[in-house]
Design a protein around this motif. Structure first.
Motif, short mmCIF file in Angstrom:
data_model
loop_
_atom_site.label_atom_id
_atom_site.label_comp_id
_atom_site.label_asym_id
_atom_site.label_seq_id
_atom_site.Cartn_x
_atom_site.Cartn_y
_atom_site.Cartn_z
N GLU A 44 21.94 -1.66 2.96
CA GLU A 44 20.66 -1.54 3.65
C GLU A 44 19.80 -2.69 3.17
OE1 GLU A 44 18.98 2.30 2.87
OE2 GLU A 44 20.57 3.35 3.94
N LEU A 45 19.14 -3.38 4.09
CA LEU A 45 18.25 -4.46 3.74
C LEU A 45 16.81 -3.98 3.78
CD1 LEU A 45 19.83 -7.31 5.91
CD2 LEU A 45 20.10 -6.95 3.44
N SER A 46 15.99 -4.51 2.87
CA SER A 46 14.57 -4.17 2.84
C SER A 46 13.80 -5.30 2.18
CB SER A 46 14.34 -2.86 2.08
OG SER A 46 14.76 -2.99 0.74
N ALA A 47 12.51 -5.32 2.40
CA ALA A 47 11.65 -6.30 1.76
C ALA A 47 11.25 -5.76 0.40
CB ALA A 47 10.43 -6.58 2.61
N GLY A 48 11.69 -6.45 -0.66
CA GLY A 48 11.34 -6.02 -2.01
C GLY A 48 9.94 -6.45 -2.39
N LEU A 49 9.57 -7.67 -2.02
CA LEU A 49 8.25 -8.21 -2.32
C LEU A 49 7.76 -9.03 -1.13
CD1 LEU A 49 8.87 -9.60 -5.91
CD2 LEU A 49 7.59 -7.53 -5.34
N VAL A 99 12.21 -3.85 9.44
CA VAL A 99 11.64 -3.94 8.10
C VAL A 99 10.17 -3.51 8.16
CG1 VAL A 99 10.98 -6.38 8.34
CG2 VAL A 99 11.40 -5.44 6.07
N GLU A 100 9.72 -2.91 7.07
CA GLU A 100 8.31 -2.54 6.99
C GLU A 100 7.49 -3.81 6.79
OE1 GLU A 100 5.38 0.47 4.51
OE2 GLU A 100 7.54 0.72 4.36
N ALA A 101 6.40 -3.92 7.54
CA ALA A 101 5.53 -5.10 7.48
C ALA A 101 4.55 -4.98 6.32
CB ALA A 101 4.78 -5.25 8.79
N PRO A 102 3.98 -6.10 5.89
CA PRO A 102 3.03 -6.08 4.78
C PRO A 102 1.60 -5.75 5.22
CG PRO A 102 3.43 -8.32 5.42
CD PRO A 102 4.32 -7.46 6.28
N ILE A 103 1.46 -5.03 6.33
CA ILE A 103 0.14 -4.65 6.83
C ILE A 103 0.14 -3.15 7.09
CG2 ILE A 103 -0.38 -6.91 7.85
CD1 ILE A 103 0.45 -5.69 10.58
N GLU A 104 -1.07 -2.60 7.16
CA GLU A 104 -1.23 -1.19 7.52
C GLU A 104 -2.17 -1.11 8.71
OE1 GLU A 104 -2.54 1.21 4.25
OE2 GLU A 104 -1.05 0.35 2.91
N SER A 105 -1.89 -0.18 9.61
CA SER A 105 -2.76 0.02 10.75
C SER A 105 -2.47 1.37 11.39
CB SER A 105 -2.54 -1.08 11.80
OG SER A 105 -3.38 -0.85 12.92
N ASN A 106 -3.48 1.90 12.06
CA ASN A 106 -3.34 3.12 12.86
C ASN A 106 -3.43 2.80 14.34
OD1 ASN A 106 -3.18 4.86 10.62
ND2 ASN A 106 -5.40 4.77 10.39
N ILE A 119 8.70 -12.73 3.33
CA ILE A 119 9.36 -11.80 2.41
C ILE A 119 9.73 -12.61 1.18
CG2 ILE A 119 11.36 -10.32 2.03
CD1 ILE A 119 11.43 -9.85 5.09
N GLU A 120 9.11 -12.32 0.06
CA GLU A 120 9.38 -13.06 -1.18
C GLU A 120 10.73 -12.68 -1.79
OE1 GLU A 120 7.71 -15.50 -2.73
OE2 GLU A 120 6.17 -15.57 -1.17
N ARG A 121 11.17 -11.44 -1.55
CA ARG A 121 12.48 -11.01 -2.07
C ARG A 121 13.11 -10.04 -1.08
NH1 ARG A 121 11.76 -7.53 -6.72
NH2 ARG A 121 12.35 -5.81 -5.36
N LEU A 122 14.22 -10.48 -0.48
CA LEU A 122 14.99 -9.62 0.41
C LEU A 122 15.97 -8.84 -0.43
CD1 LEU A 122 15.52 -8.82 3.37
CD2 LEU A 122 17.20 -10.67 3.44
N ASP A 123 15.88 -7.52 -0.41
CA ASP A 123 16.74 -6.65 -1.20
C ASP A 123 17.89 -6.11 -0.38
OD1 ASP A 123 14.86 -6.99 -3.19
OD2 ASP A 123 14.13 -4.93 -3.16
#
Length: 129
Positions: A44-49, A99-106, A119-123
């Motif tokens: 599974e890939l995810s954004a670590g940082l 991937v989850e983005a580095p922002i939040e919104s409703n 993405i500084e670190r792809l996990d």
């Protein structure tokens, strides 16, 4: 997702994998000592940082062509280009995965918008849990 292990420097260090013909450099959170180069793994890939200095305006103006891809920058760092698929959390289709983005919104109006972020670190972690 299925990936081919090309190489690894060891646990929590850099690994190189191939997924659907694309070579990715990731933080290794999936290999074991028995694994060898060429072996198929389920990861599974995810954004670590994330680059937390990116401004909202640059994120939303950074993908005018509505691309869905990861652009390798260095080591396990990538520029992610994608389309927002949902909020709470904000998820982005970058082609190979969401991937989850580095922002939040409703704001539901963001779904379908194109964005770009770093993405500084792809996990990569084991999907065999």
């Amino acid at each position: 997702m299925k990936a081919t292990l090309i190489s690894t420097e060891g646990e929590c260090l850099e690994a190189t994998v191939e997924i659907k013909g694309e070579v990715l450099y990731v933080m290794d959170a999936f290999t074991s000592e028995e694994m060898t180069s060429g072996e198929t793994v389920n990861i599974e890939l995810s954004a670590g940082l994330y680059d937390d200095s990116e401004e909202w305006e640059s994120i939303f103006s950074g993908n005018p062509e509505a691309k869905k891809e990861l652009e390798h920058q260095s080591s396990w760092c990538y520029k992610a280009y994608g389309i927002i698929t949902s909020i709470k959390p904000v998820m982005v289709d970058v082609g190979l995965f969401n991937v989850e983005a580095p922002i939040e919104s409703n704001d539901e109006k963001l779904v379908g918008k194109s964005i770009a972020f770093t993405i500084e670190r792809l996990d990569a972690s084991s999907a065999n849990k």
